[in-house]
Scaffold this active site. Structure first.
Site, PDB file in Angstrom:
ATOM      1  N   CYS A   1       3.612   3.523  -1.524  1.00  0.00           N
ATOM      2  CA  CYS A   1       3.498   2.737  -0.298  1.00  0.00           C
ATOM      3  C   CYS A   1       2.042   2.750   0.166  1.00  0.00           C
ATOM      4  O   CYS A   1       1.431   3.807   0.309  1.00  0.00           O
ATOM      5  CB  CYS A   1       4.428   3.350   0.739  1.00  0.00           C
ATOM      6  SG  CYS A   1       3.801   3.378   2.405  1.00  0.00           S
ATOM      7  N   GLU A   2       1.503   1.557   0.359  1.00  0.00           N
ATOM      8  CA  GLU A   2       0.079   1.473   0.693  1.00  0.00           C
ATOM      9  C   GLU A   2      -0.213   1.910   2.131  1.00  0.00           C
ATOM     10  O   GLU A   2      -1.350   2.142   2.486  1.00  0.00           O
ATOM     11  CB  GLU A   2      -0.439   0.056   0.462  1.00  0.00           C
ATOM     12  CG  GLU A   2       0.146  -0.981   1.392  1.00  0.00           C
ATOM     13  CD  GLU A   2      -0.341  -2.390   1.049  1.00  0.00           C
ATOM     14  OE1 GLU A   2      -1.018  -2.564   0.029  1.00  0.00           O
ATOM     15  OE2 GLU A   2      -0.024  -3.310   1.826  1.00  0.00           O
ATOM     16  N   HIS A   3       0.829   2.018   2.938  1.00  0.00           N
ATOM     17  CA  HIS A   3       0.590   2.414   4.324  1.00  0.00           C
ATOM     18  C   HIS A   3       0.448   3.922   4.484  1.00  0.00           C
ATOM     19  O   HIS A   3      -0.204   4.390   5.399  1.00  0.00           O
ATOM     20  CB  HIS A   3       1.738   1.924   5.227  1.00  0.00           C
ATOM     21  CG  HIS A   3       1.948   0.449   5.136  1.00  0.00           C
ATOM     22  ND1 HIS A   3       3.162  -0.114   4.835  1.00  0.00           N
ATOM     23  CD2 HIS A   3       1.085  -0.576   5.270  1.00  0.00           C
ATOM     24  CE1 HIS A   3       3.033  -1.432   4.804  1.00  0.00           C
ATOM     25  NE2 HIS A   3       1.793  -1.739   5.056  1.00  0.00           N
ATOM     26  N   HIS A   4       1.103   4.681   3.620  1.00  0.00           N
ATOM     27  CA  HIS A   4       1.085   6.137   3.757  1.00  0.00           C
ATOM     28  C   HIS A   4       0.667   6.870   2.486  1.00  0.00           C
ATOM     29  O   HIS A   4       0.608   8.097   2.476  1.00  0.00           O
ATOM     30  CB  HIS A   4       2.480   6.647   4.159  1.00  0.00           C
ATOM     31  CG  HIS A   4       2.966   6.104   5.472  1.00  0.00           C
ATOM     32  ND1 HIS A   4       3.744   4.984   5.569  1.00  0.00           N
ATOM     33  CD2 HIS A   4       2.752   6.533   6.735  1.00  0.00           C
ATOM     34  CE1 HIS A   4       4.004   4.742   6.843  1.00  0.00           C
ATOM     35  NE2 HIS A   4       3.412   5.660   7.573  1.00  0.00           N
TER      36      HIS A   4
ATOM     37  N   GLN B   1       6.940  -2.959  -0.394  1.00  0.00           N
ATOM     38  CA  GLN B   1       8.117  -3.350  -1.191  1.00  0.00           C
ATOM     39  C   GLN B   1       8.322  -4.869  -1.181  1.00  0.00           C
ATOM     40  O   GLN B   1       8.688  -5.466  -2.196  1.00  0.00           O
ATOM     41  CB  GLN B   1       9.366  -2.633  -0.661  1.00  0.00           C
ATOM     42  CG  GLN B   1      10.607  -2.930  -1.509  1.00  0.00           C
ATOM     43  CD  GLN B   1      11.840  -2.187  -1.036  1.00  0.00           C
ATOM     44  OE1 GLN B   1      11.733  -1.077  -0.515  1.00  0.00           O
ATOM     45  NE2 GLN B   1      13.002  -2.778  -1.215  1.00  0.00           N
TER      46      GLN B   1
ATOM     47  N   HIS C   1      12.117   5.092   0.823  1.00  0.00           N
ATOM     48  CA  HIS C   1      10.695   5.330   1.103  1.00  0.00           C
ATOM     49  C   HIS C   1      10.504   6.733   1.643  1.00  0.00           C
ATOM     50  O   HIS C   1      11.025   7.061   2.712  1.00  0.00           O
ATOM     51  CB  HIS C   1      10.190   4.315   2.125  1.00  0.00           C
ATOM     52  CG  HIS C   1      10.092   2.920   1.575  1.00  0.00           C
ATOM     53  ND1 HIS C   1       8.904   2.258   1.435  1.00  0.00           N
ATOM     54  CD2 HIS C   1      11.045   2.094   1.092  1.00  0.00           C
ATOM     55  CE1 HIS C   1       9.122   1.068   0.904  1.00  0.00           C
ATOM     56  NE2 HIS C   1      10.415   0.938   0.694  1.00  0.00           N
TER      57      HIS C   1
ATOM     58  N   CYS D   1       8.022   7.931   2.989  1.00  0.00           N
ATOM     59  CA  CYS D   1       7.319   7.926   4.279  1.00  0.00           C
ATOM     60  C   CYS D   1       8.303   7.759   5.438  1.00  0.00           C
ATOM     61  O   CYS D   1       7.959   7.972   6.595  1.00  0.00           O
ATOM     62  CB  CYS D   1       6.255   6.837   4.311  1.00  0.00           C
ATOM     63  SG  CYS D   1       6.889   5.175   4.121  1.00  0.00           S
TER      64      CYS D   1
HETATM   65 ZN    ZN Z   1       5.017   3.996   4.051  1.00  0.00          ZN
END
Ligand code: ZN
Length: 192
Positions: free
Chosen positions: A83-86, A124, A152, A154
């Site tokens: 996941c690119e956010h976390h 995703q 996920h 995260c």
């Molecule tokens: Zn994430």
């Protein structure tokens, strides 16, 4: 990032950054258990993000001419992405279907295409349509449908902590988008 993504992972730079994280959380980066950690983490990211340097078109070499014009479907393809956010993993199953138009793809190639796009920093939703668009645009096909189900980390181990929750995304292209009857047929096959 284009499909041909030319990025190569700079392991040394990751090592430096990981060492900084260890120091930032108050660790002794030189103690035995951590000494090799920056190097290991760099190798791990290089592996997990290997899709960034891979051209998915190479998986189209085993395309066969065939007049089969019913749905081809591969279900339960395991995938692992980041996941690119976390920068935390999300893990799940991909289900990919297409309606051929004179050509079929070697079955393992669908799984390889999923892997190629999964091994990148992803959301995703984007992963789902990248797989669908790639097959739609590069294989002679009347339609493509992709469903991803993933957990996920995260969200399961941090933040709102909801273990067991599964995110489902789908993308339909071509006839599966235009024709509700065909879409219903493929969706009933994709969802168990
Ligand atoms: Zn994430």
């Amino acid at each position: 990032m284009s499909d041909k993504g030319k990025t190569s992972v700079d392991n040394k730079r990751i090592e430096k950054a990981v060492r900084e994280i260890l120091l930032a959380v108050g660790e002794d980066a030189e103690r035995e258990g951590l000494k090799e950690t920056p190097e290991r983490v760099a190798r791990m990211y290089a592996e997990l993000l290997a899709g960034m340097q891979e051209d998915p078109k190479k998986h189209l070499r085993s395309v066969f001419s065939e007049n089969y014009d019913e749905i081809v479907l591969l279900r339960d393809i395991p995938f692992y992405s980041i996941c690119e956010h976390h920068l935390m993993p999300f893990i799940g199953s991909a289900h990919v279907a297409y309606l051929p138009s004179g050509a079929i793809l070697g079955v393992s190639k669908l799984a390889r295409i999923v892997d190629c796009f999964a091994r990148r920093l992803q959301a995703q939703e984007r992963l789902t349509y990248q797989i669908a668009d790639f097959i739609m645009n590069n294989l002679k096909t009347q339609g493509v449908a992709v469903v991803l189900e993933a957990s996920h980390s995260c969200m399961t181990i941090r933040g709102i902590k909801k273990p067991g929750s599964v995110m489902v995304t789908s993308a339909v292209r071509g006839i599966f988008k235009r024709d509700p009857k065909t879409r219903n047929e493929v969706m009933s096959l994709l969802h168990k």
